[in-house]
Design a protein around this motif. Structure first.
Motif, PDB file in Angstrom:
ATOM      1  N   LYS A  79       4.080  10.775  -2.982  1.00 14.49           N
ATOM      2  CA  LYS A  79       4.587   9.475  -2.583  1.00 14.49           C
ATOM      3  C   LYS A  79       5.002   9.549  -1.120  1.00 14.49           C
ATOM      4  N   GLN A 102       5.567   7.154   2.889  1.00 12.87           N
ATOM      5  CA  GLN A 102       5.474   5.948   3.699  1.00 12.87           C
ATOM      6  C   GLN A 102       4.049   5.672   4.122  1.00 12.87           C
ATOM      7  N   ASN A 129       1.427   4.849   0.228  1.00 11.39           N
ATOM      8  CA  ASN A 129       1.718   4.105  -1.005  1.00 11.39           C
ATOM      9  C   ASN A 129       3.148   3.570  -1.075  1.00 11.39           C
ATOM     10  N   SER A 130       3.795   3.444   0.068  1.00 11.84           N
ATOM     11  CA  SER A 130       5.058   2.721   0.159  1.00 11.84           C
ATOM     12  C   SER A 130       5.185   2.188   1.588  1.00 11.84           C
ATOM     13  N   ASN A 131       6.081   1.232   1.781  1.00  4.70           N
ATOM     14  CA  ASN A 131       6.234   0.665   3.119  1.00  4.70           C
ATOM     15  C   ASN A 131       7.262   1.456   3.927  1.00  4.70           C
ATOM     16  N   GLU A 132       7.670   0.919   5.055  1.00  2.13           N
ATOM     17  CA  GLU A 132       8.590   1.640   5.939  1.00  2.13           C
ATOM     18  C   GLU A 132       9.922   1.951   5.269  1.00  2.13           C
ATOM     19  N   ASN A 133      10.297   1.127   4.292  1.00  2.20           N
ATOM     20  CA  ASN A 133      11.574   1.313   3.607  1.00  2.20           C
ATOM     21  C   ASN A 133      11.437   2.139   2.335  1.00  2.20           C
ATOM     22  N   GLY A 134      10.254   2.700   2.108  1.00  3.58           N
ATOM     23  CA  GLY A 134      10.030   3.488   0.915  1.00  3.58           C
ATOM     24  C   GLY A 134       9.826   2.656  -0.334  1.00  3.58           C
ATOM     25  N   GLU A 135       9.498   1.368  -0.147  1.00  2.06           N
ATOM     26  CA  GLU A 135       9.291   0.469  -1.261  1.00  2.06           C
ATOM     27  C   GLU A 135       7.869  -0.090  -1.213  1.00  2.06           C
ATOM     28  N   GLY A 136       7.502  -0.831  -2.249  1.00  2.73           N
ATOM     29  CA  GLY A 136       6.202  -1.481  -2.256  1.00  2.73           C
ATOM     30  C   GLY A 136       5.051  -0.503  -2.358  1.00  2.73           C
ATOM     31  N   GLY A 137       3.847  -1.002  -2.106  1.00  2.00           N
ATOM     32  CA  GLY A 137       2.650  -0.193  -2.295  1.00  2.00           C
ATOM     33  C   GLY A 137       2.016   0.317  -1.030  1.00  2.00           C
TER      34      GLY A 137
END
Length: 320
Positions: free
Chosen positions: A145, A147, A150-158
């Motif tokens: 996992k 940035q 499979n996540s955005n700058e904030n560590g969220e989303g896809g």
């Protein structure tokens, strides 16, 4: 909307993804040359066997035609020369931010079979494997996992929607022991909208045994499969196609006797090859995937209602 370009690059691999956010991902490369060395491919009206593998594109020129100058990530699926043919030129011509590589221990020396491949590409590959920036080298494994991929700058989303299904560290370690480096190939699941695409590298039986045991739900009923090992009989395992059930599969180039046509034909699964279609472009939205090809004759044979899409310099053949 995202775009997947499956390039016709001889008997090698090169995939370019233009993500929704604008990031560029390149997975492997072959037939990449400096522009002054490139020769134009001549177009011929061929019958029967479309024979497009004899008219490959240069990925450097291809991306330049789209006015691209940056590659956010370059993913080398595994350390075979047909997947890094021209890597030095790509990193010279484009600003590459991130480089994905496995911790393989493959050796190429004076006794190696170089064929038509350039030793400078291998030496360049070795020189950037430990780079901390320009590019930043990442050794990522199944389930990773992070940035942007499979996540955005904030560590969220896809993020860019890329999930690593293989290899594991143990698969890489085993490949280092056996010298079977297809067994440590990256296999990547790309989610865009509600679509699922799998980039299978040169993955073989051991890899797919692991994936079906540990990621079966993720790979069921995919929309698009880039066939393992260019579509050769040595890709995949005995079960994976019955789980993936791809709506469309793209084959690279190889001699026909090596290609696993029968596994797709017996299951009624559709496939298109670079040798037929030249380059293949897949435009994805939440509603559909639209497929375009750059060889006009194949397009007209495939779909009598084909039309030319100027923005891709390609002919529409179908929606999925």
């Amino acid at each position: 909307m995202s775009l997947i370009h499956f390039l016709n690059v001889k008997e090698g691999d090169c995939i370019w993804i233009k993500h929704n956010c604008g990031h560029n991902t390149m997975i492997d490369v072959s037939n990449a040359k400096a522009l002054e060395e490139n020769q134009e491919s001549k177009m011929e009206n061929l019958k029967g066997n479309y024979n497009r593998k004899n008219y490959p594109v240069n990925p450097v020129k291809y991306l330049n035609n789209y006015e691209e100058s940056n590659i956010f990530r370059f993913i080398l699926t595994h350390p075979d020369m047909d997947h890094m043919d021209g890597i030095k030129t790509v990193f010279k011509e484009f600003q590459v931010t991130n480089f994905w590589d496995t911790e393989n221990e493959k050796v190429m020396d004076d006794n190696s079979e170089w064929g038509s491949y350039n030793r400078e590409d291998w030496e360049f590959y070795q020189s950037i494997r430990k780079s901390e920036n320009n590019p930043k080298t990442l050794n990522l494994y199944a389930g990773a996992k992070g940035q942007y991929y499979n996540s955005n700058e904030n560590g969220e989303g896809g993020g860019d929607g890329l999930s690593i299904l293989a290899p594991t560290r143990s698969l890489v370690n085993e490949a280092n022991e056996t010298g079977e480096y297809n067994d440590c190939s990256y296999v990547i699941l790309y989610r865009t909208g509600n679509k699922k695409i799998i980039f299978a590298g040169d993955s073989a039986k051991k890899t797919w045994d692991y994936i079906l045991e540990n990621h079966r739900n993720e790979v069921e009923n995919v929309d698009l499969l880039i066939a393992p090992h260019h579509g050769r009989k040595t890709g995949g395992n005995d079960e994976y196609l019955d789980v993936l059930k791809p709506k469309l599969t793209l084959f690279g180039n190889a001699k026909s006797e090596y290609l696993d046509y029968s596994s797709w034909n017996s299951r009624g699964l559709e496939k298109i090859t670079n040798n037929q279609a030249d380059c293949i472009i897949v435009e994805t939205t939440d509603e559909r995937m639209s497929v375009y090809v750059t060889y006009e004759k194949f397009a007209k044979d495939y779909n009598k209602d084909t039309y030319f899409e100027e923005k891709y310099n390609a002919w529409f053949i179908k929606n999925i």
